[in-house]
Motif scaffolding. Structure first.
Motif, short mmCIF file in Angstrom:
data_model
loop_
_atom_site.label_atom_id
_atom_site.label_comp_id
_atom_site.label_asym_id
_atom_site.label_seq_id
_atom_site.Cartn_x
_atom_site.Cartn_y
_atom_site.Cartn_z
N GLU A 43 32.80 38.75 41.67
CA GLU A 43 34.22 39.35 41.75
C GLU A 43 34.04 40.30 42.87
O GLU A 43 32.82 41.04 42.87
CB GLU A 43 34.57 39.92 40.57
CG GLU A 43 34.56 39.36 39.27
CD GLU A 43 35.07 39.97 38.16
OE1 GLU A 43 35.57 41.01 38.25
OE2 GLU A 43 34.81 39.44 37.04
N ARG A 44 34.79 40.57 43.68
CA ARG A 44 35.13 41.47 44.69
C ARG A 44 36.52 42.03 44.59
O ARG A 44 37.54 41.30 44.52
CB ARG A 44 34.81 41.05 46.02
CG ARG A 44 35.21 42.18 46.99
CD ARG A 44 34.59 41.73 48.54
NE ARG A 44 35.34 40.25 49.02
CZ ARG A 44 36.40 40.32 49.41
NH1 ARG A 44 37.09 41.31 49.76
NH2 ARG A 44 37.13 39.08 49.90
N HIS A 45 36.80 43.41 44.56
CA HIS A 45 38.16 44.15 44.60
C HIS A 45 38.09 44.99 45.75
O HIS A 45 37.34 45.28 46.48
CB HIS A 45 38.33 44.88 43.28
CG HIS A 45 37.99 44.12 42.05
ND1 HIS A 45 38.61 43.20 41.67
CD2 HIS A 45 36.97 44.19 41.07
CE1 HIS A 45 38.07 42.68 40.59
NE2 HIS A 45 36.93 43.28 40.07
N TYR A 98 40.28 36.35 48.84
CA TYR A 98 40.86 37.28 48.37
C TYR A 98 42.46 37.22 48.08
O TYR A 98 43.12 36.70 49.12
CB TYR A 98 40.56 38.66 49.39
CG TYR A 98 41.16 39.78 48.83
CD1 TYR A 98 40.76 40.59 47.85
CD2 TYR A 98 42.58 40.25 49.23
CE1 TYR A 98 41.12 41.66 47.10
CE2 TYR A 98 43.05 41.51 48.82
CZ TYR A 98 42.29 42.20 47.62
OH TYR A 98 43.02 43.46 47.29
N TYR A 118 41.33 40.39 43.60
CA TYR A 118 40.11 39.82 43.64
C TYR A 118 39.74 38.57 44.57
O TYR A 118 40.56 37.97 45.06
CB TYR A 118 39.89 39.40 42.13
CG TYR A 118 40.14 38.11 41.80
CD1 TYR A 118 39.17 36.86 42.05
CD2 TYR A 118 41.58 37.67 41.33
CE1 TYR A 118 39.72 35.80 41.29
CE2 TYR A 118 42.08 36.52 40.98
CZ TYR A 118 41.11 35.49 40.85
OH TYR A 118 41.54 34.33 40.54
N LEU A 120 36.29 35.74 45.07
CA LEU A 120 35.04 35.21 44.32
C LEU A 120 34.14 34.52 45.51
O LEU A 120 34.68 34.16 46.44
CB LEU A 120 35.47 33.86 43.31
CG LEU A 120 36.39 34.27 42.26
CD1 LEU A 120 36.62 32.87 41.40
CD2 LEU A 120 35.54 35.26 41.36
#
Length: 148
Positions: free
Chosen positions: A64-66, A96, A102, A104
């Protein structure tokens, strides 16, 4: 990324008002008694997501990336591994999405184990893969989202 035990939370009070509120919430509430779901701490600036789930193998997961929120992930009960990698040239699996904050990614990870009483802080851009274990197990976790 930061990983530590909750009894050392005061060391991280200097990371900003939001992170301080998140950590204070974790040490001042009966976390077993909180209902599953969302709990506001400071409106949309700081809120907690309470969940219970079964861990899964890493090969069935993605990073995950925020960008808008810091994650303060606290394991109340159980044990899991969390994968981590700095954002570099990993493959984007899902672009995103700002509304859900988020994206992936796939790629290689370094894993650390978290058990009850431990927390991890992931800053915007930190790739993380929570809920991992080679042996399935139950986890109760609280993720406090802090507006960056």
């Amino acid at each position: 990324m930061i990983i530590d035990c909750i009894d050392k939370y005061e060391l991280y009070q200097g990371l900003g008002d939001g992170v301080s509120k998140a950590l204070e919430f974790l040490v001042s509430h009966d976390l077993e008694a909180l209902s599953i779901g969302k709990h506001e701490i400071d409106g949309q600036c700081v809120y907690a997501l309470v969940s219970e789930y079964e861990t899964k193998p890493a090969d069935s997961s993605f990073f995950e990336r925020h960008e808008l929120y810091v994650d303060v992930q606290y394991v109340v009960r159980g044990e899991e591994s969390i994968g981590y990698a700095p954002l570099q040239d990993q493959v984007v699996v899902k672009p995103y999405h700002e509304e859900h904050d988020y994206a992936l990614h796939s790629g290689n990870a370094s894993f650390v184990n978290l058990c009850g009483g431990m927390f991890a802080i992931f800053f915007p851009g930190d790739l993380h893969m929570p809920g991992i274990s080679d042996v399935p197990g139950s986890v109760r976790k609280i993720v406090v989202k802090v507006k960056a």
